[in-house]
Design an enzyme around this catalytic site. Structure first.
Site, mmCIF file in Angstrom:
data_model
loop_
_atom_site.group_PDB
_atom_site.id
_atom_site.type_symbol
_atom_site.label_atom_id
_atom_site.label_comp_id
_atom_site.label_asym_id
_atom_site.label_seq_id
_atom_site.Cartn_x
_atom_site.Cartn_y
_atom_site.Cartn_z
ATOM 1 N N LYS A 205 40.261 13.024 2.822
ATOM 2 C CA LYS A 205 40.281 13.058 1.356
ATOM 3 C C LYS A 205 41.517 13.781 0.830
ATOM 4 C CE LYS A 205 35.261 12.770 1.138
ATOM 5 N NZ LYS A 205 34.033 12.929 0.375
ATOM 6 N N ASN B 193 17.961 14.266 -1.865
ATOM 7 C CA ASN B 193 18.070 15.150 -0.695
ATOM 8 C C ASN B 193 17.618 16.555 -1.095
ATOM 9 O OD1 ASN B 193 20.473 16.751 -1.615
ATOM 10 N ND2 ASN B 193 21.363 14.698 -1.626
ATOM 11 N N ILE C 56 33.140 10.478 -5.522
ATOM 12 C CA ILE C 56 33.656 11.136 -6.736
ATOM 13 C C ILE C 56 34.857 12.014 -6.404
ATOM 14 C CG2 ILE C 56 33.061 12.696 -8.633
ATOM 15 C CD1 ILE C 56 30.076 11.852 -8.067
ATOM 16 N N PHE D 196 33.211 20.308 -0.279
ATOM 17 C CA PHE D 196 32.228 20.985 0.566
ATOM 18 C C PHE D 196 31.804 19.978 1.633
ATOM 19 C CE2 PHE D 196 30.291 25.118 -0.732
ATOM 20 C CZ PHE D 196 31.209 25.445 -1.711
ATOM 21 N N ASP E 215 25.096 8.956 -0.710
ATOM 22 C CA ASP E 215 26.144 8.010 -0.316
ATOM 23 C C ASP E 215 25.784 6.577 -0.701
ATOM 24 O OD1 ASP E 215 27.980 9.828 0.812
ATOM 25 O OD2 ASP E 215 26.648 10.067 2.542
HETATM 26 O O1 PMT Z 1 22.361 23.056 -3.375
HETATM 27 P P1 PMT Z 1 22.077 24.015 -2.216
HETATM 28 O O2 PMT Z 1 20.619 23.968 -1.796
HETATM 29 O O3 PMT Z 1 22.511 25.413 -2.530
HETATM 30 O O4 PMT Z 1 22.897 23.510 -0.949
HETATM 31 C C1 PMT Z 1 24.307 23.550 -0.986
HETATM 32 C C2 PMT Z 1 24.939 22.376 -0.257
HETATM 33 C C3 PMT Z 1 24.509 22.394 1.202
HETATM 34 C C4 PMT Z 1 24.505 21.046 -0.889
HETATM 35 C C5 PMT Z 1 26.495 22.546 -0.404
HETATM 36 O O5 PMT Z 1 26.860 23.789 0.139
HETATM 37 C C6 PMT Z 1 27.254 21.438 0.331
HETATM 38 O O6 PMT Z 1 27.581 21.546 1.499
HETATM 39 N N1 PMT Z 1 27.575 20.322 -0.403
HETATM 40 C C7 PMT Z 1 28.238 19.161 0.172
HETATM 41 C C8 PMT Z 1 27.238 18.331 0.938
HETATM 42 C C9 PMT Z 1 27.907 17.245 1.802
HETATM 43 O O7 PMT Z 1 27.860 17.276 2.979
HETATM 44 O O8 PMT Z 1 28.589 16.401 1.169
HETATM 45 P P2 PMT Z 1 29.326 15.125 1.826
HETATM 46 O O9 PMT Z 1 29.760 15.355 3.215
HETATM 47 O O10 PMT Z 1 28.471 13.981 1.579
HETATM 48 O O11 PMT Z 1 30.587 15.057 0.912
HETATM 49 C C10 PMT Z 1 31.797 15.779 1.116
HETATM 50 C C11 PMT Z 1 32.366 16.141 -0.219
HETATM 51 O O12 PMT Z 1 32.559 14.962 -1.021
HETATM 52 C C12 PMT Z 1 31.495 17.056 -1.071
HETATM 53 O O13 PMT Z 1 32.354 17.913 -1.749
HETATM 54 C C13 PMT Z 1 30.777 16.106 -2.014
HETATM 55 O O14 PMT Z 1 30.433 16.732 -3.252
HETATM 56 C C14 PMT Z 1 31.823 15.028 -2.227
HETATM 57 N N2 PMT Z 1 31.243 13.687 -2.462
HETATM 58 C C15 PMT Z 1 30.530 13.040 -1.492
HETATM 59 C C16 PMT Z 1 30.043 11.773 -1.732
HETATM 60 C C17 PMT Z 1 30.273 11.181 -2.975
HETATM 61 N N3 PMT Z 1 29.800 9.961 -3.248
HETATM 62 N N4 PMT Z 1 30.961 11.825 -3.919
HETATM 63 C C18 PMT Z 1 31.450 13.065 -3.685
HETATM 64 O O15 PMT Z 1 32.082 13.672 -4.565
#
Ligand code: PMT
Length: 408
Positions: free
Chosen positions: A340, A209, A306, A322, A278
């Site tokens: 979570k 991504n 994670i 995040f 994902d």
């Molecule tokens: O890297 P940049 O260009 O500066 O951009 C920053 C960012 C947009 C990536 C950052 O600010 C951000 O929002 N990161 C989270 C992206 C997201 O939407 O993640 P998610 O909704 O898929 O996951 C939610 C949370 O679970 C996050 O904290 C993620 O790190 C965590 N997660 C998700 C899936 C997974 N398999 N393991 C995880 O730990």
């Protein structure tokens, strides 16, 4: 970003790295810092006062007996106005003077007559740096409360390679600013994930991504600046490793999970900034797939979450998530936080957050929503770290261990 010091005395002593002090002056002035340059006699052998005068836009001081200072007390007036004195480069000889409280020129007298913090950036030949006398002086200066930035290791002007190079001006700017941040996480161990993951399909292709890692790296710097011991687990990004941070590079979500699991039990805080994929391709091909006219079907299997795994540990660290959403930001983010069981989640819009230098976070916790006005990512990260420290200080419980729905 607002720099943490408004007025600075920049002392320049007699080393070849004095040329870097000229660039440092330019960067400080650009950051809005009022710079008064004090050159020692040795410093003036390398770069003339005119250079510093042009770059700082102010008179340069070289002499204890400067008649331009009406009361004849430049050593008092200069240090009274300053938020800090930075000596860059600081030679071995000047460091020895500081240790002994010698005051035989304007800069050494200023350092002795100050009330503000003193920071030095040593620069010398590697043997001079390694000499027990210099090392004794370094120890003594630290005990006296002097902040020592650097030196760095690498090629030296004398043709040798080793420890003793003055830090580059950009690195000095960063560490100088960091030195004045409140140490709200002193002694805490913080693990941060950053960047995207790359899920391999074949030898050249994969799923990833647009995360650049900028937000995660900014959070890592902010945690370091707040006094934390930081481990940064980074997906494939092209950012340099910030000084003083332990970095572990990974590629896939599975690699990231393993790296997190290897060190998580030692951590006080876990911040998941990474945009973790994902899904991963069920089958990965060792060699490059040949193109043909047929539709290529790639079966995807879900990756472990994670953050949810960490939050469900028997004794979890303080967990921060995040969430990047392209619509219904606050509702979707709050749903993720609840699912979570996170005490804190930072919500941001996909459109503004990914791969940009600025961000606009909304922090969601049990007390409600806290909007951080749009600013550069380091400023956002510093506000996030301050919020984490406040929640931890007020006894906010770490992630409760109940049913964790890992489908979010
Ligand atoms: O890297 P940049 O260009 O500066 O951009 C920053 C960012 C947009 C990536 C950052 O600010 C951000 O929002 N990161 C989270 C992206 C997201 O939407 O993640 P998610 O909704 O898929 O996951 C939610 C949370 O679970 C996050 O904290 C993620 O790190 C965590 N997660 C998700 C899936 C997974 N398999 N393991 C995880 O730990």
């Amino acid at each position: 970003m607002a720099f943490s010091i408004r007025n600075l005395v920049l002392g320049v002593t007699g080393g070849v790295a004095a040329y870097k002090a000229a660039e440092l002056t330019r960067l400080l002035v650009k950051a809005g810092v009022g710079v008064r340059v004090v050159l020692t006699e040795g410093g003036a052998q390398f770069v003339t006062p005119h250079t510093f005068q042009a770059l700082s836009g102010r008179h340069v001081f070289t002499n204890l007996w400067d008649t331009r200072v009406p009361n004849g007390m430049a050593h008092i007036d200069l240090s009274r106005e300053a938020g800090a004195i930075l000596v860059a480069p600081a030679t071995a000889d000047f460091m020895a003077k500081l240790v002994h409280g010698t005051a035989d020129d304007l800069l050494s007298t200023l350092c002795l007559a100050r009330e503000c913090p003193l920071i030095i950036a040593p620069a010398m030949n590697r043997q001079m740096w390694e000499n027990p006398a210099t090392q004794r002086n370094v120890k003594q200066l630290r005990q006296d409360g002097v902040i020592i930035l650097g030196p760095d290791s690498g090629d030296q002007a004398c043709g040798e390679t080793g420890m003793g190079r003055m830090l580059e001006p950009e690195d000095l700017m960063e560490l100088l600013d960091a030195a004045f941040q409140p140490k709200v996480l002193r002694g805490q161990k913080v693990m941060i994930t950053a960047g995207p993951t790359f899920e391999k399909i074949d030898a050249v292709r994969g799923i990833t991504n647009q995360s650049s890692g900028k937000m995660g790296f900014a959070v890592a710097k902010a945690a370091r600046d707040a006094g934390a011991d930081v481990t940064l687990i980074a997906g494939p990004v092209s950012l340099p490793t910030p000084a003083g941070i332990r970095r572990i590079d990974v590629e896939s979500a599975q690699d990231m999970l393993q790296a997190v699991n290897a060190g998580i039990t030692l951590q006080d805080i876990f911040i998941g900034v990474a945009a973790v994929a994902d899904y991963h391709p069920l089958q990965q091909f060792e060699h490059k797939l040949k193109k043909d006219a047929n539709i290529l079907h790639v079966e995807l299997a879900p990756n472990a979450d994670i953050l949810a795994n960490v939050a469900s540990l028997p004794r979890p660290p303080f967990c921060v998530g995040f969430a990047a959403e392209s619509q219904n930001l606050l509702d979707f983010a709050e749903q993720k936080r609840k699912k979570k069981h996170l005490p804190l989640l930072a919500a941001n819009l996909v459109q503004t957050a990914f791969n940009s230098d600025e961000n606009e976070l909304v922090l969601l916790d049990d007390a409600g929503r806290h909007h951080l006005p749009k600013s550069d990512k380091l400023t956002q990260a510093r506000q996030l770290i301050a919020h984490i420290a406040k929640l931890m200080q007020h006894g906010n419980p770490t992630t409760p261990v109940k049913h964790i729905d890992q489908s979010a």
